[in-house]
Scaffold this active site. Structure first.
Site, PDB file in Angstrom:
ATOM      1  N   VAL A   1       0.725  -1.132  -0.074  1.00  0.00           N
ATOM      2  CA  VAL A   1       0.082  -0.057  -0.172  1.00  0.00           C
ATOM      3  C   VAL A   1       0.815   1.061  -0.005  1.00  0.00           C
ATOM      4  O   VAL A   1       0.692   2.230  -0.650  1.00  0.00           O
ATOM      5  CB  VAL A   1      -1.030  -0.097   1.128  1.00  0.00           C
ATOM      6  CG1 VAL A   1      -1.923   1.274   1.351  1.00  0.00           C
ATOM      7  CG2 VAL A   1      -1.781  -1.165   1.286  1.00  0.00           C
TER       8      VAL A   1
ATOM      9  N   VAL B   1     -11.606  -0.256   5.076  1.00  0.00           N
ATOM     10  CA  VAL B   1     -12.647  -1.108   4.823  1.00  0.00           C
ATOM     11  C   VAL B   1     -13.076  -1.066   3.374  1.00  0.00           C
ATOM     12  O   VAL B   1     -13.058   0.167   2.914  1.00  0.00           O
ATOM     13  CB  VAL B   1     -14.104  -0.940   5.296  1.00  0.00           C
ATOM     14  CG1 VAL B   1     -15.268  -1.646   5.243  1.00  0.00           C
ATOM     15  CG2 VAL B   1     -13.676  -0.621   7.016  1.00  0.00           C
TER      16      VAL B   1
ATOM     17  N   GLY C   1     -11.215  -1.449   0.742  1.00  0.00           N
ATOM     18  CA  GLY C   1      -9.933  -1.055  -0.148  1.00  0.00           C
ATOM     19  C   GLY C   1     -10.508   0.091  -0.804  1.00  0.00           C
ATOM     20  O   GLY C   1     -10.585   1.259  -0.262  1.00  0.00           O
TER      21      GLY C   1
ATOM     22  N   ILE D   1     -13.217   0.931  -2.431  1.00  0.00           N
ATOM     23  CA  ILE D   1     -14.700   1.003  -2.557  1.00  0.00           C
ATOM     24  C   ILE D   1     -14.915   2.322  -1.473  1.00  0.00           C
ATOM     25  O   ILE D   1     -14.648   2.190  -0.224  1.00  0.00           O
ATOM     26  CB  ILE D   1     -15.434  -0.037  -1.904  1.00  0.00           C
ATOM     27  CG1 ILE D   1     -15.317  -1.222  -2.888  1.00  0.00           C
ATOM     28  CG2 ILE D   1     -16.931   0.410  -2.043  1.00  0.00           C
ATOM     29  CD1 ILE D   1     -15.838  -2.500  -1.976  1.00  0.00           C
TER      30      ILE D   1
ATOM     31  N   GLY E   1      -1.901 -14.900  -5.174  1.00  0.00           N
ATOM     32  CA  GLY E   1      -1.487 -13.837  -4.501  1.00  0.00           C
ATOM     33  C   GLY E   1      -2.431 -13.312  -3.709  1.00  0.00           C
ATOM     34  O   GLY E   1      -2.424 -12.032  -3.074  1.00  0.00           O
TER      35      GLY E   1
ATOM     36  N   ASP F   1     -10.170 -10.800   9.335  1.00  0.00           N
ATOM     37  CA  ASP F   1     -10.470  -9.634   8.737  1.00  0.00           C
ATOM     38  C   ASP F   1     -11.622  -8.939   8.524  1.00  0.00           C
ATOM     39  O   ASP F   1     -11.908  -7.808   8.579  1.00  0.00           O
ATOM     40  CB  ASP F   1      -9.545 -10.118   7.445  1.00  0.00           C
ATOM     41  CG  ASP F   1      -9.479  -8.761   6.248  1.00  0.00           C
ATOM     42  OD1 ASP F   1      -8.705  -7.832   6.706  1.00  0.00           O
ATOM     43  OD2 ASP F   1     -10.306  -8.877   5.500  1.00  0.00           O
TER      44      ASP F   1
ATOM     45  N   LYS G   1     -13.339  -5.503   9.904  1.00  0.00           N
ATOM     46  CA  LYS G   1     -14.087  -4.319   9.149  1.00  0.00           C
ATOM     47  C   LYS G   1     -15.444  -4.114   9.365  1.00  0.00           C
ATOM     48  O   LYS G   1     -15.951  -2.875   9.593  1.00  0.00           O
ATOM     49  CB  LYS G   1     -13.928  -5.003   7.732  1.00  0.00           C
ATOM     50  CG  LYS G   1     -12.578  -4.890   6.935  1.00  0.00           C
ATOM     51  CD  LYS G   1     -12.499  -5.781   5.584  1.00  0.00           C
ATOM     52  CE  LYS G   1     -11.150  -5.647   5.149  1.00  0.00           C
ATOM     53  NZ  LYS G   1     -10.895  -6.620   4.010  1.00  0.00           N
TER      54      LYS G   1
ATOM     55  N   GLY H   1      -5.900  -4.669  -3.151  1.00  0.00           N
ATOM     56  CA  GLY H   1      -5.029  -4.621  -3.973  1.00  0.00           C
ATOM     57  C   GLY H   1      -4.176  -3.247  -3.607  1.00  0.00           C
ATOM     58  O   GLY H   1      -4.729  -2.227  -3.065  1.00  0.00           O
TER      59      GLY H   1
HETATM   60  N1  HSE Z   1      -7.013  -9.981   2.931  1.00  0.00           N
HETATM   61  C1  HSE Z   1      -8.025  -8.898   2.714  1.00  0.00           C
HETATM   62  C2  HSE Z   1      -9.035  -9.584   1.657  1.00  0.00           C
HETATM   63  C3  HSE Z   1      -7.597  -7.627   1.918  1.00  0.00           C
HETATM   64  O1  HSE Z   1      -8.984 -10.675   1.079  1.00  0.00           O
HETATM   65  O2  HSE Z   1     -10.153  -8.906   1.499  1.00  0.00           O
HETATM   66  C4  HSE Z   1      -7.208  -6.361   2.296  1.00  0.00           C
HETATM   67  O3  HSE Z   1      -8.467  -6.217   3.511  1.00  0.00           O
END
Ligand code: HSE
Length: 416
Positions: A12, A127, A129, A131, A182, A196, A200, A299
């Site tokens: 990032v 939260v 990315g 969006i 990846g 994760d 969020k 990403g």
């Molecule tokens: N690992 C997270 C996902 C990416 O797959 O959405 C960033 O929060």
């Protein structure tokens, strides 16, 4: 000219430097002034880069530089990101972050420190990315009471589930493909165990309901136990399995429901067709009705886009503290999971034959709908219950076990 520092030159951080360099002209137009990356903090050496002279391994070089007014924290993890963020805010430097772990763990505290020091703590990139979701919820939906948020908040698990649903790939194979592409880390626990997505939904719930929602009080289940048999039963029911983060206001109560779990999602839901690595968040406002946000949730450049948008916003409002904030809270703010009401899908085995299974299940769970799938053994039964609390469901499941059944799956049925 706004001078910024970037803490962390990973995926990032390097994306932030790239976007600021590439889009300098439009950024000047939008921010009303140029934005320059003055320093970059990273313990590694980046000798080959054209901007290698900006690197430092010493955070004090940034903290004590009065020209730097904005600190971009994209290091990840709680420490030392927390200490660096606190020190920056106390010096009146606004902090912009993509660090969901830190916002979910310490957001209320960091927002308070920002306010006390007349600067800002912005976290659009934490939260979804690329969006836009934090500022739209905070500003564009500000006239609403938010009744509910339900989202597919993790791209990796959505990719795995999509492979299982569309291609009949097993969980293990789909995870391996996600790792090869990846999307998933070598240690995929944060994604596949739901941590994760939990961070969020905690951030979105804190923003929507005005009090900090701590991840440790939020029931969190991942997708590791989902099988192709469950996927087939979901299809026969008329839907798909998605990992859903959900937060709901409980009418006439000070508490909310908040959880992360795989769920049967009806094929007609706006979340049912959000596939692959895409994220989707449905926000139900009392004035707007349903609003759905959709796009790439991860990403390098999508996430950097959200970080730089916060930097531009800060450059425009610098010297003022915005209203983006929430209060601290306690464990009691989130309703215990066993009190949350839902319909459930249950798959069980060990029955003599299917009519015996139906009889036994109907006595224990009233009003169930039985499901079927191709290749279903006589000894297996799958059904969807009426809405009941998680606690009552588990009591009934235990009673079924005591009668000799083997419980293979229990999955919530989402009402989003
Ligand atoms: N690992 C997270 C996902 C990416 O797959 O959405 C960033 O929060």
């Amino acid at each position: 000219m706004a001078k910024i520092a970037v803490l962390g030159h990973g995926v990032v951080g390097s994306g932030v430097c790239e976007v600021i360099h590439e889009n300098q002209e439009s950024i000047i137009r939008r921010a009303g002034q140029p934005i320059e990356v003055k320093r970059i903090l990273d313990l590694r050496d980046f000798d080959g880069l054209p901007y290698r002279d900006k690197f430092t391994k010493n955070f004090d070089d940034i903290l004590n530089d009065d020209e730097i007014s904005i600190v971009v924290e994209v290091m990840g993890g709680v420490s030392p990101a927390f200490e660096f963020s606190v020190a920056s805010l106390k010096k009146g430097k606004s902090v912009v972050t993509s660090n969901k772990e830190l916002v979910a763990a310490k957001g209320a505290q960091l927002l308070k420190i920002a306010r006390e020091n007349n600067c800002n703590y912005f976290f659009e990139a934490s939260v979804g990315g690329g969006i836009p979701i934090i500022r739209p919820m905070h500003m564009c939906l500000a006239a609403n009471e938010i009744d509910e948020i339900a989202g597919i908040l993790n791209g990796t698990t959505n990719f795995i589930l999509t492979k299982m649903i569309k291609e009949g790939t097993s969980f293990d194979e789909a995870l391996k493909t996600a790792q090869d592409l990846g999307y998933a880390e070598r240690n995929p626990a944060a994604d596949v165990e739901g941590y994760d997505a939990c961070r969020k939904i905690c951030i979105l719930a804190s923003l929507a309901f005005g009090r900090h929602v701590y991840p440790e009080y939020v029931h969190t289940e991942g997708i590791t136990k989902i099988t192709l048999e469950d996927v087939a039963y979901a299809e026969s029911w008329g839907g798909v399995i998605k990992l859903i983060g959900e937060a709901k206001r409980i009418p006439e109560s000070e508490r909310i429901e908040c959880l992360v779990a795989p769920a049967f999602v009806n094929g007609e839901s706006q979340l049912a067709n959000i596939d692959d690595v895409f994220n989707g968040v449905l926000v139900r406002g009392n004035a707007t009705g349903d609003v759905v946000f959709y796009g790439k949730g991860a990403g390098k450049l999508p996430t950097a886009s959200a970080v730089v948008a916060d930097v531009i916003h800060e450059a425009k409002v610098s010297g003022t503290s915005t209203s983006l904030t929430w209060k601290d809270s306690s464990e009691n703010f989130v309703l215990p999971y066993d009190e949350v009401e839902s319909a459930f899908y249950v798959r069980a085995a060990g029955f003599r034959d299917s009519s015996f299974a139906k009889e036994r299940i109907s006595v224990l769970f009233h009003g169930v709908s039985f499901l079927s799938r191709a290749g279903q053994p006589e000894s297996e039964a799958a059904f969807v219950t009426e809405s009941m609390s998680g606690g009552l469901l588990m009591k009934k499941v235990e009673a079924l076990k005591e009668k000799g059944a083997e419980i293979l799956s229990v999955i919530r049925v989402a009402d989003c």
